[in-house]
Motif scaffolding. Structure first.
Motif, mmCIF file in Angstrom:
data_model
loop_
_atom_site.group_PDB
_atom_site.id
_atom_site.type_symbol
_atom_site.label_atom_id
_atom_site.label_comp_id
_atom_site.label_asym_id
_atom_site.label_seq_id
_atom_site.Cartn_x
_atom_site.Cartn_y
_atom_site.Cartn_z
ATOM 1 N N PHE A 22 0.822 -1.205 0.000
ATOM 2 C CA PHE A 22 0.000 0.000 0.000
ATOM 3 C C PHE A 22 0.863 1.265 0.000
ATOM 4 C CE2 PHE A 22 -3.126 -2.911 2.272
ATOM 5 C CZ PHE A 22 -3.838 -3.168 1.113
ATOM 6 N N ALA A 23 2.063 1.167 0.589
ATOM 7 C CA ALA A 23 2.971 2.310 0.579
ATOM 8 C C ALA A 23 3.403 2.636 -0.850
ATOM 9 C CB ALA A 23 4.190 2.025 1.453
ATOM 10 N N PHE A 24 3.643 1.595 -1.661
ATOM 11 C CA PHE A 24 3.978 1.827 -3.063
ATOM 12 C C PHE A 24 2.835 2.567 -3.755
ATOM 13 C CE2 PHE A 24 7.509 -1.227 -2.887
ATOM 14 C CZ PHE A 24 8.410 -0.588 -3.737
ATOM 15 N N GLY A 25 1.603 2.181 -3.427
ATOM 16 C CA GLY A 25 0.460 2.900 -3.977
ATOM 17 C C GLY A 25 0.471 4.357 -3.559
ATOM 18 N N LEU A 26 0.840 4.598 -2.294
ATOM 19 C CA LEU A 26 0.918 5.964 -1.791
ATOM 20 C C LEU A 26 2.026 6.738 -2.487
ATOM 21 C CD1 LEU A 26 0.146 8.144 0.308
ATOM 22 C CD2 LEU A 26 1.771 7.063 1.883
ATOM 23 N N PHE A 27 3.191 6.108 -2.650
ATOM 24 C CA PHE A 27 4.325 6.784 -3.282
ATOM 25 C C PHE A 27 4.069 7.083 -4.757
ATOM 26 C CE2 PHE A 27 7.018 4.199 -0.073
ATOM 27 C CZ PHE A 27 6.728 5.106 0.930
ATOM 28 N N LEU A 28 3.294 6.210 -5.414
ATOM 29 C CA LEU A 28 3.027 6.384 -6.846
ATOM 30 C C LEU A 28 1.800 7.249 -7.126
ATOM 31 C CD1 LEU A 28 3.650 2.731 -8.111
ATOM 32 C CD2 LEU A 28 5.154 4.707 -8.432
ATOM 33 N N SER A 29 0.979 7.485 -6.111
ATOM 34 C CA SER A 29 -0.284 8.200 -6.324
ATOM 35 C C SER A 29 -0.124 9.626 -6.869
ATOM 36 C CB SER A 29 -1.103 8.229 -5.027
ATOM 37 O OG SER A 29 -0.393 8.869 -3.990
ATOM 38 N N PRO A 30 0.972 10.345 -6.560
ATOM 39 C CA PRO A 30 1.079 11.703 -7.138
ATOM 40 C C PRO A 30 1.489 11.732 -8.601
ATOM 41 C CG PRO A 30 2.323 11.498 -5.066
ATOM 42 C CD PRO A 30 2.000 10.131 -5.535
ATOM 43 N N LEU A 31 1.672 10.583 -9.254
ATOM 44 C CA LEU A 31 2.146 10.580 -10.637
ATOM 45 C C LEU A 31 1.235 11.366 -11.564
ATOM 46 C CD1 LEU A 31 3.502 6.953 -11.218
ATOM 47 C CD2 LEU A 31 4.799 9.078 -10.928
ATOM 48 N N ASN A 80 10.520 3.184 4.426
ATOM 49 C CA ASN A 80 10.811 4.616 4.489
ATOM 50 C C ASN A 80 12.034 4.999 3.651
ATOM 51 O OD1 ASN A 80 8.923 6.105 6.463
ATOM 52 N ND2 ASN A 80 9.395 4.199 7.529
ATOM 53 N N SER A 81 12.937 4.047 3.402
ATOM 54 C CA SER A 81 14.052 4.308 2.487
ATOM 55 C C SER A 81 13.521 4.544 1.079
ATOM 56 C CB SER A 81 15.024 3.124 2.487
ATOM 57 O OG SER A 81 15.566 2.899 3.759
ATOM 58 N N ILE A 82 12.611 3.673 0.658
ATOM 59 C CA ILE A 82 12.002 3.815 -0.668
ATOM 60 C C ILE A 82 11.184 5.104 -0.739
ATOM 61 C CG2 ILE A 82 10.370 2.784 -2.305
ATOM 62 C CD1 ILE A 82 11.126 0.049 -1.000
ATOM 63 N N GLY A 83 10.432 5.371 0.320
ATOM 64 C CA GLY A 83 9.606 6.578 0.350
ATOM 65 C C GLY A 83 10.414 7.848 0.252
ATOM 66 N N ALA A 84 11.573 7.875 0.908
ATOM 67 C CA ALA A 84 12.417 9.074 0.887
ATOM 68 C C ALA A 84 12.879 9.389 -0.538
ATOM 69 C CB ALA A 84 13.620 8.884 1.808
ATOM 70 N N VAL A 85 13.216 8.347 -1.302
ATOM 71 C CA VAL A 85 13.657 8.546 -2.690
ATOM 72 C C VAL A 85 12.515 9.128 -3.527
ATOM 73 C CG1 VAL A 85 14.442 7.387 -4.793
ATOM 74 C CG2 VAL A 85 15.383 6.717 -2.569
ATOM 75 N N PHE A 86 11.319 8.556 -3.394
ATOM 76 C CA PHE A 86 10.165 9.047 -4.138
ATOM 77 C C PHE A 86 9.872 10.511 -3.805
ATOM 78 C CE2 PHE A 86 9.114 4.641 -5.123
ATOM 79 C CZ PHE A 86 8.497 4.753 -6.355
ATOM 80 N N GLN A 87 9.852 10.833 -2.512
ATOM 81 C CA GLN A 87 9.509 12.202 -2.106
ATOM 82 C C GLN A 87 10.538 13.199 -2.608
ATOM 83 O OE1 GLN A 87 6.518 12.462 -1.025
ATOM 84 N NE2 GLN A 87 6.394 10.234 -0.807
ATOM 85 N N LEU A 88 11.802 12.797 -2.609
ATOM 86 C CA LEU A 88 12.856 13.697 -3.084
ATOM 87 C C LEU A 88 12.688 13.993 -4.573
ATOM 88 C CD1 LEU A 88 15.355 15.240 -2.215
ATOM 89 C CD2 LEU A 88 16.728 13.212 -2.736
ATOM 90 N N VAL A 89 12.315 12.985 -5.335
ATOM 91 C CA VAL A 89 12.070 13.185 -6.770
ATOM 92 C C VAL A 89 10.904 14.144 -6.984
ATOM 93 C CG1 VAL A 89 11.290 12.067 -8.905
ATOM 94 C CG2 VAL A 89 13.028 10.962 -7.476
ATOM 95 N N TYR A 90 9.823 13.964 -6.236
ATOM 96 C CA TYR A 90 8.662 14.837 -6.375
ATOM 97 C C TYR A 90 9.005 16.283 -6.000
ATOM 98 C CZ TYR A 90 5.878 10.552 -6.750
ATOM 99 O OH TYR A 90 5.365 9.349 -7.147
ATOM 100 N N ILE A 91 9.796 16.443 -4.959
ATOM 101 C CA ILE A 91 10.182 17.789 -4.541
ATOM 102 C C ILE A 91 11.032 18.465 -5.619
ATOM 103 C CG2 ILE A 91 11.572 19.085 -2.876
ATOM 104 C CD1 ILE A 91 10.637 17.038 -0.757
#
Length: 233
Positions: A22-31, A80-91
């Protein structure tokens, strides 16, 4: 007791795996949001604050999940390691396509996040007592999680004010809700207050977002069915 412990361990791991999915879904949802941003070359009314809060949360929770701070929380560290990478890309994308004022603000907030994280890491390593170190970082991770879950309140305010769900993606709210439930259960089965308490709050806030989305989507559909011209004949 051994059998009960084994059952709890299996349930904990199952909840952790579900949380990752579900976290992957959360990380990918802003695409979809960033496809629109890239296509229009502007961030419009979208807020970058949720991604800043999410990055800070991921970094601090990542640190909490490391064996140096909290044993038996490997899944907290990996997700949270994976999440940090996703959030940094979005920022980075938000900075690239934001207006000058937003761009400067986001860069400042990003530097503040990294600075705060360095302070947390360096400061916690100065605490020799391991249980105390875990409690300190655990409290900080709780605070960051609650901040992340509360950050959509800015969007909720916009939704209520405009009576439109345009700027509150459904899959973002749904993924947040499902991930929160999963890690709430993970924390319960792992006897970890610092995991289940904030995720319990996230579950409540996520459900509020889903209710608002359903309500305002229904209102919008009902209004769209109304005739544009009313006949008095």
């Amino acid at each position: 007791m051994v059998l009960l412990g084994s059952i709890f361990s299996i349930c904990r791991d199952a909840a952790g795996v579900a949380g990752h999915i579900f976290a992957f879904g959360l990380f990918l949802s802003p695409l979809d949001t960033f496809r629109r941003v890239i296509r229009n070359k502007t961030t419009e009314q979208f807020s970058g604050l949720p991604y800043i809060y999410a990055l800070l949360n991921c970094l601090i929770c990542l640190w909490y999940g490391t064996p140096v701070i909290s044993p038996r929380n490997t899944m907290v560290m990996t997700v949270n390691s994976i999440g940090a990478v996703f959030q940094l890309v979005y920022i980075m994308l938000f900075i690239a396509y934001g207006e000058k004022g937003k761009k400067i603000k986001m860069i400042g907030l990003l530097l503040a996040v990294f600075g705060l994280f360095i302070v947390v890491v360096a400061g916690s390593l100065q605490i020799a007592d391991l249980p105390l170190r875990r409690n300190v970082v655990g409290i900080l991770s709780c605070a960051s999680l609650v901040s992340m879950f509360a950050s959509p309140l800015f969007i909720i305010n916009l939704v209520i004010r405009t009576k439109s769900v345009e700027f509150m993606p459904f899959y973002l709210s749904l993924s947040t809700f499902l991930m929160s439930i999963s890690f709430f259960l993970y924390g319960l089965f792992n006897y970890d207050l610092f995991v289940y308490a904030p995720n319990g709050i996230g579950t409540v806030l996520g459900s509020i977002q889903l209710v608002l989305y359903c309500y305002y989507s229904r209102v919008a559909k009902e209004e769209s069915r109304e005739p544009l011209i009313v006949s008095y004949a």
